[in-house]
Design an enzyme around this catalytic site. Structure first.
Site, mmCIF file in Angstrom:
data_model
loop_
_atom_site.group_PDB
_atom_site.id
_atom_site.type_symbol
_atom_site.label_atom_id
_atom_site.label_comp_id
_atom_site.label_asym_id
_atom_site.label_seq_id
_atom_site.Cartn_x
_atom_site.Cartn_y
_atom_site.Cartn_z
ATOM 1 N N ASP A 197 -17.774 -66.765 -79.310
ATOM 2 C CA ASP A 197 -18.602 -67.727 -78.596
ATOM 3 C C ASP A 197 -18.138 -69.130 -79.021
ATOM 4 O OD1 ASP A 197 -20.440 -68.964 -76.984
ATOM 5 O OD2 ASP A 197 -22.158 -67.804 -77.675
HETATM 6 C C1 NOJ Z 1 -22.285 -70.807 -75.642
HETATM 7 C C2 NOJ Z 1 -23.162 -69.709 -75.112
HETATM 8 O O1 NOJ Z 1 -23.815 -69.067 -76.187
HETATM 9 C C3 NOJ Z 1 -22.425 -68.675 -74.297
HETATM 10 O O2 NOJ Z 1 -23.370 -67.832 -73.682
HETATM 11 C C4 NOJ Z 1 -21.538 -69.323 -73.273
HETATM 12 O O3 NOJ Z 1 -20.881 -68.351 -72.503
HETATM 13 C C5 NOJ Z 1 -20.541 -70.228 -73.992
HETATM 14 N N1 NOJ Z 1 -21.278 -71.257 -74.697
HETATM 15 C C6 NOJ Z 1 -19.540 -70.868 -73.038
HETATM 16 O O4 NOJ Z 1 -20.132 -71.824 -72.271
#
Ligand code: NOJ
Length: 739
Positions: A262
């Site tokens: 993430d």
């Molecule tokens: C953080 C988020 O937790 C995740 O769900 C998302 O896909 C990513 N950022 C990318 O934007």
């Protein structure tokens, strides 16, 4: 490209080029004609590395992606196309209800159709991968990301996970649809206190029994990628956790697709305090088999030094790069780096009539009727009664929720517009009545400037004027419809809250109108289960509509006026009080149960100031028909391989309905404590007015397996109770012995 050629390509890459494939950066690094310098300096990534970065985060649109891809390929020596990955969670341009609403449809087949449309629209807009579905099990409504999940039950979530992946990846080889990245692996929904980015700590048994099945279902459905979660598991953040990523995901489940961290989660291993610096963070993540580092400098700057120092084997990098190259190849990018996305195709595809029609159907099935005193709903469109629509969501197109970043609120049908198509203008009046929130200051944290915040807030004079108008109209109205709810920014990522009632300003306003003694209806808009305890006492009818998406207003009006008989059922319990959280129907039995304990009074498992039960339980939802369950029969009193379970369901009204029949079991005695109820099957079927249906379930031995004391996934013989009903609380019961 054939595998052999892919391997040759891998061999021909320098280490820097290989590492580049494992780095993902966001749009600002790419979106000018010359590659930009500012952001990469801030992140500490060299110019040279930037040329080799293999994937792009959150850039979409056929024109944009094409331009970036073209520029990149012109400069690239090996012509390995960029991968475009984006958050396309529950709609690209045609926005469906938020996933918590999709969960309430209890209709995975329909949801699969929705995700096929999402995949098609996203493909036409140049996206290759979506960071969806999010399949985290959610049991704490304080967590803003309940919005992104289909709910609290692992069986139901698994059915949706599989449907969503299959929908998105439908016809992937024909360059339709896009690759699915399931997230957030694993157990992110169990963040302590419902606080975003917080610690998760649970037994392996609970992890396997409740939290892992939905990710596993997505992997079994063939999702191409998995995203690591921000949380710890057993003290180790997942992005560097070999037990979760390597032992379970790779080795046990055989997942050979791409694992992506993430956002900045590799670097955050330092903040967690398990890595001293970027180099150690990169070391932990690559050893856990995390392939792509999203938006952090760790892999970009540290993998090569780690290799040169002999601390990691080149094979580890090669394996990760090969997985990324395979994904690019599976998507057909080597043959067509644009994957047939053109501006013309995009224009033809987005927001097609048939997509809108499907969105309306899905939204209609997601709406949950929570209360309908004296059959106030449905309203008669021919009525001569005066209907007043009030509240900040009445005449408002902001109905798509936080995570529909490519959707446009201007495409959205408001509740006002939906109702207007039913009523004579002289019988229908709309007033805003009150502001959405007492204060918009919190939007500053999401980048809103002081001017923006000031322009949103009502002045005291405006507040008084709106209230005055609403009260005046309410006095002469027969029915008041309140369109109330959370602000878009109050749920979704970083939307944790401890007060999950409707905003105070809205409640105070409603109170004044309710005092007039008119018939009242609440349309509740939210990204989570709200505490609606007071409203359930004072309002005649309540419809939970989530953030309903592009076709929201139409679908809501169809339910209000009875064109649609509501069929939504909650996939997450609605608490009586925030203090009950986490709350879920499948809780473990306790030694001092509330109703059957030999202890009396105070000394049972309960609260002194709140019931244990939710306000509205899992599986609950009303309709306009009158439905009765009877005659629960089992084919035998013992079961060895399977058991037939029959139940009679009578629709004694003249109104056809869609009924979701739910089958739960309880394993009465186990080698470890078992839940009071577990959903095992459900059937959503239509029952015509004044007819009776017999529904049959076939329960198999395999469905009674669980993680026993020795952690074997197996059955244990003995007594079981079967429960069948329209929700998790109102059930018929029968029992059998497993032999
Ligand atoms: C953080 C988020 O937790 C995740 O769900 C998302 O896909 C990513 N950022 C990318 O934007």
């Amino acid at each position: 490209m054939k595998e052999e050629k892919l391997l040759k390509l891998l061999e021909s890459l320098s280490w820097t080029e290989k590492v580049g494939q494992l780095v993902q950066l966001s749009g600002e690094f790419f979106n000018t004609s010359a590659l930009t310098v500012g952001p990469q300096q801030k992140l500490g990534i060299s110019d040279n590395m930037l040329k080799h970065v293999g994937s792009v985060l959150n850039v979409a649109g056929a024109a944009n992606t094409k331009e970036i891809q073209q520029q990149y390929l012109e400069k690239s020596s090996h012509k390995i196309p960029l991968l475009f990955m984006a958050d396309i969670i529950y709609g690209y341009r045609t926005v469906f209800p938020i996933p918590l609403g999709l969960g309430a449809t209890w209709n995975p087949d329909l949801v699969k159709e929705a995700y096929t449309v999402i995949g098609k629209e996203a493909q036409s807009g140049g996206a290759h991968v979506t960071f969806a579905p999010m399949v985290d099990l959610v049991r704490d409504a304080r967590w803003g990301r309940c919005l992104e999940s289909t709910g609290e039950d692992s069986f139901l979530n698994s059915a949706f996970a599989s449907a969503m992946v299959s929908g998105l990846q439908q016809d992937l080889d024909k360059q339709e649809g896009i690759a699915s990245c399931v997230k957030h692996f694993a157990a992110y929904g169990a963040a302590e206190g419902g606080r975003e980015y917080n610690t998760v700590d649970m037994s392996e048994r609970k992890l396997r029994q409740d939290y892992l099945p939905s990710y596993k279902a997505a992997v079994d459905a063939g999702c191409k990628l998995v995203m690591t979660s921000f949380n710890t598991y057993d003290g180790v953040p997942v992005t560097g956790n070999q037990f979760i990523l390597k032992d379970i995901l790779r080795d046990e489940w055989g997942f050979d697709g791409v694992i992506i961290s993430d956002y900045a989660a590799v670097r955050e291993l330092i903040d967690h305090g398990i890595a001293e610096d970027n180099k150690e963070a990169a070391y932990l993540a690559i050893n856990a088999t995390n392939d792509i580092d999203m938006k952090s400098p760790c892999y970009a700057n540290e993998l090569e030094p780690l290799l040169n120092e002999g601390r990691i084997d080149g094979k580890l990098i090669d394996q990760a790069v090969l997985r990324v190259l395979k994904l690019k190849n599976d998507l057909g990018l080597f043959e067509d780096p644009f994957r047939r996305a053109t501006e013309e195709k995009e224009k033809e595809t987005l927001l097609k009539e048939e997509h809108r029609a499907l969105a309306k159907k899905v939204t209609a099935e997601s709406i949950v009727l929570l209360k309908n005193e004296h059959g106030l709903l449905p309203l008669d469109p021919q009525t001569d009664k005066k209907i007043l629509l009030v509240g900040p969501y009445g005449d408002n197109q902001e109905l798509i929720g936080l995570w529909a970043v490519h959707g446009k609120t201007t495409d959205t049908i408001s509740i006002k517009t939906g109702i207007e198509s039913y009523l004579k203008p002289e019988n229908f009046h709309v007033e805003k009545g009150c502001d959405m929130l007492e204060s918009y200051e919190f939007l500053g944290e999401f980048g809103a400037t002081k001017d923006m915040i000031d322009s949103l807030s009502m002045s005291d004079e405006e507040k008084a004027m709106h209230l005055d108008h609403a009260l005046r109209e309410a006095r002469s109205a027969d029915i008041i419809i309140f369109a109330m709810g959370e602000h878009t920014m109050q749920s979704g990522e970083a939307g944790s809250r401890t007060d999950i009632c409707l905003p105070q300003i809205q409640r105070a306003f409603m109170k004044q109108l309710i005092e007039l003694g008119k018939k009242t209806i609440l349309i509740s808009i939210s990204g989570r289960p709200l505490v609606l305890t007071e409203e359930a006492e004072t309002i005649d009818a309540i419809m939970q509509v989530w953030f309903p998406g592009t076709e929201g207003g139409h679908a809501i009006a169809d339910v209000l006026f009875g064109k649609t008989n509501p069929s939504g059922r909650l996939s997450m319990s609605f608490p009586y009080s925030v203090g009950q959280l986490p709350l879920y129907y499948s809780e473990f039995k306790t030694g001092r149960p509330l109703t059957s304990s030999t202890h009396s009074g105070r000394f049972v498992s309960k609260y002194l100031d709140s019931p244990n039960a939710p306000l509205f339980p899992f599986g609950y939802g009303l309709n306009y028909s009158s439905v009765q369950y009877s005659d629960l029969t089992l084919s035998d009193t013992t079961m060895s391989d399977e058991l037939l379970i029959n139940v009679t369901i009578k629709n004694s009204s003249s109104i056809d309905c869609l009924e979701t029949v739910q089958l739960y079991i309880q394993d009465v005695v186990g080698s470890v404590v078992r839940p009071v109820k577990e959903l095992k099957q459900f059937k959503k079927l239509s029952i015509a007015g004044n007819t009776t249906a017999t529904v049959q379930f076939i329960l198999t031995r395999d469905e009674l397996k669980y993680y026993t004391h020795s952690m074997d996934y197996d059955v244990e013989t003995g007594s079981f109770i079967v429960f069948v009903g329209p929700n998790s609380e109102e059930t018929l019961e029968a029992s059998f012995q497993l032999v």
